[in-house]
Design a protein around this motif. Sequence first.
Motif, PDB file in Angstrom:
ATOM      1  N   ARG A  42       0.832  -1.203   0.000  1.00 20.65           N
ATOM      2  CA  ARG A  42       0.000   0.000   0.000  1.00 20.65           C
ATOM      3  C   ARG A  42       0.864   1.250   0.000  1.00 20.65           C
ATOM      4  NH1 ARG A  42      -5.398  -0.503   1.125  1.00 20.65           N
ATOM      5  NH2 ARG A  42      -5.379   1.652   0.409  1.00 20.65           N
ATOM      6  N   SER A 207      -7.907   6.161   2.801  1.00 18.61           N
ATOM      7  CA  SER A 207      -7.601   4.731   2.905  1.00 18.61           C
ATOM      8  C   SER A 207      -7.761   4.308   4.359  1.00 18.61           C
ATOM      9  CB  SER A 207      -6.180   4.441   2.428  1.00 18.61           C
ATOM     10  OG  SER A 207      -6.073   4.622   1.025  1.00 18.61           O
ATOM     11  N   ILE A 227      -5.585  -5.986  -6.311  1.00 21.89           N
ATOM     12  CA  ILE A 227      -6.237  -4.849  -6.960  1.00 21.89           C
ATOM     13  C   ILE A 227      -7.432  -5.352  -7.753  1.00 21.89           C
ATOM     14  CG2 ILE A 227      -5.978  -3.117  -8.785  1.00 21.89           C
ATOM     15  CD1 ILE A 227      -3.060  -2.822  -7.923  1.00 21.89           C
ATOM     16  N   ASP A 266      -5.311   5.821  -9.569  1.00 24.67           N
ATOM     17  CA  ASP A 266      -5.926   5.140  -8.417  1.00 24.67           C
ATOM     18  C   ASP A 266      -4.920   4.322  -7.614  1.00 24.67           C
ATOM     19  OD1 ASP A 266      -8.405   6.172  -8.989  1.00 24.67           O
ATOM     20  OD2 ASP A 266      -9.100   4.414 -10.094  1.00 24.67           O
ATOM     21  N   TYR A 267      -4.008   3.630  -8.317  1.00 24.66           N
ATOM     22  CA  TYR A 267      -3.196   2.619  -7.630  1.00 24.66           C
ATOM     23  C   TYR A 267      -1.688   2.874  -7.661  1.00 24.66           C
ATOM     24  CZ  TYR A 267      -7.593   0.096  -7.813  1.00 24.66           C
ATOM     25  OH  TYR A 267      -8.908  -0.269  -7.671  1.00 24.66           O
ATOM     26  N   ARG A 270       1.542   0.345  -7.046  1.00 18.31           N
ATOM     27  CA  ARG A 270       0.991  -0.955  -6.631  1.00 18.31           C
ATOM     28  C   ARG A 270       0.683  -1.830  -7.836  1.00 18.31           C
ATOM     29  NH1 ARG A 270      -4.237  -0.619  -3.346  1.00 18.31           N
ATOM     30  NH2 ARG A 270      -3.994  -2.877  -3.381  1.00 18.31           N
TER      31      ARG A 270
END
Length: 838
Positions: A42, A207, A227, A266-267, A270
């Motif tokens: 994360r 988060s 994910i 968004d990620y 990751r």
Amino acid sequence: MQFEAHQELKRSIMLDVMSQSRITEEALLEHIINEYLVDSKRIDHEDVSIGKFEQIIDRSLCKMNGYMFNTTKERLQIFLIDQHSFENDEINTVSKSEDYASLLKMSTNFIKKVFLRHFFNGDNPLIESVSNELTKSFITNMGIADYVRDIDTVEVFLITLDLTVRKDAQGRVNLREDMTISPPDPIKFQINLADEKIQKSIQIKYSLVDLNFLYRIHTSINGREPIKIELADNEAIDFIEVANETDFKSYLTALPGSFLLKIYSDYSSRLLERNIRAFLDFKNAKDNVNSGMKKTIIDEPHKFVAFNNGLTITCNKVEIKEIEGKPKIVGFDDFQIVNGGQTTASIYFTAMQKHDVSKIKVMAKINMIESHNKEFDDFVADISNYSNAQNKVNKVDLRSNEPVLQKIKMLSNTISTPTGQKWFYEKSRGELGAVKRKNNWTPSQLNTNYPKSRRFQNTELAKYHASWGKIPFKIKKGGESVFVDFIDSVKNIGAEGINRVFYENLISRVILFRDLEKLHGSGKSAIGQLRAAVIPYSISVIYNYASNLSDREQEYTMDFELIWKEGHISSNMEQIFSKLMKSMYDWIDKYKTSTDISENTKKEELWNKIAHSEEVKKFIKENNSLLDKIIVADHSKDKQTFDFSKIEENLPFHIKGFSYYKNLKQQFFKDLSYEEKDRLDKILGSYIINLDTLSQLIQGFRLDKNIKSTIDSKKSKSAKEKILKHEIEKKTTMTLPERHLVFLEELENKVRAIDPERLNLVDEKTAEINEFRKVLQEVEEAYYGNDFSKLISKAAILSQQSGTGVKYQIEYLSCLREFNIIPNMVDLYQLLVIYRKS
């Protein structure tokens, strides 16, 4: 009791934190980051700047416990601790998102005040009241246009030990894993650069790191959180199915640039967590966007699909839905980009420079692997390695380095410290939990047997090993990059070089680093607020001093042998490092090249300035006599070691012996394939020796009975050593290759599954194996400790009862010890039998 497992985890977390210090918000934050957020990917690294701020500003409560930037610097991550969630070890439940939102609002208030420059308003600006230097530096830097320019997202992590639940109409309480907390509107403001004014609009993401999340990571196989991507019907992706096998499916598609822009937003990195090397390349993408990819995106977006190599994607589920009579992809589970990180990042950073990416398409191969076991990870690793084979960057297949890590694991299992304790190396996530479950330990029992102070994981292993060196700026960065550097540094040593001397030295480095963390302190009692930089910088100063003393004839090092024997650093070490760490703060402040001190300590430039400074030279000169007490001649390369872990690994198969496996073959003759029977025969003929055979070897020992007199007749030490080494070479090793060990284990599992009743021999030898393992540990400690003469004396008593064979064996082993020559596997097995009988 409902949620018992979650409550046990909460208590375990609190015990772990308290074993290092008293439980505070700062200590809990550091623990959650190191043990959960880094492992779950994360966050990119563990280098959090811990600096609590809590104050009412303009009637709004503002709070932050720490912050960091992701590796590519476009995402600012703020951490907030729910202090009420760890006031006791009982489970507190939360069912309303509003409860979390009210906490998160405190950090949102804080970051708004920072970006909108409220800390610098008026004649008596608030910035003067900020006591924590890291927090003050952070607030100041957020007012500098060059720092803020790259930030497009602020991700606020709420860390709480509360359990999120859902209550139904009947009042029943169940876990809730889908709690969403609506983020506030973007923060908008203007920054003034030298040549332009930029209107910023920074997104806020929330988060939740609750007990539910921590439990999922704690119990997952690999510690990561998959994910999941969902697409609306108007975003659905066309595809062609090109493979449909029993264990995987493959699809070809062309992904729109807008899709890749959104998922990176968004990620972030990751998306690449399964490919460490690709992750490291990803960092350079922001610097490389001015090259060909950016030019194509801007000038010829329609040609991008032709010029680019495309992406390779893995997932374990593809959601397909029929839309307007045609099947389309509308979702992915466990989505990962294993090749194409540069492409994805370049598209994102080009878009951040206000260029349109909606017109480009990127070819993609999607591999869906449905399994969730080790084979899944292996398959993904193979896809990653093969798809990256054409790249100039050499890809590291971490599985190829598995023997090195496995060797360290074996050593941690077999080697006890001089005080009789063992360290726990958690090579793979979940191993500690498995040991806990196997022994049916409570959290407190686990901490008694393996306290947090005697445990370490992969990234910690790499950090501690590299700390005795000249790259403290890399240690400060932390994260996966240090682990990859570690793998690169030890792969040339090979598994054979990972021996007892290496392990003792490694644990001594762990002890040194952790003792310095205690010496430095944390929170209000700390020497300062840059512990993560000051400790590796200080160790490297001493490393440089030892290196400068070294020459071709003799190398010098920290007295790691003393640390290993004592289990802690010496008072002289405490004295020198206490002085050095306090001075290091002054040197960092003097030679810093940025107001962001925490980030600046990650730069090699700063380290080089300090390392070659007059201040360091003066410190060394003034403390020379004290330094001479902690730096010693390095004799580790002269030490010969024997790999006792190989004996433990082989022990079950030798103790079961020839008759056991012969019996297994006879009982399951019809169930075994021709290849299995043939391979078993070859192993039995070449390697398996049972204890009766060993005893016979000792009784009729094949060594020249005049060996002692022959050795005594030689005047030179080298001549005597030559005779002994020749005798070792004459003997055959009893070590089974790893492939044979795996084969025998798989064979037992196979026949056990066929008919467990028929294989009633499997567990008969368990008690004897465990007994021999205990004896083996005693032999190992005696062999490397000061009790070898006692060991020989015990065996000598046996020799009076068992004939001359044992007598000559004892003389032979004594000679080996005298000349520091390590016996081979047969010798050690014989020593084991002698010791057990004595």
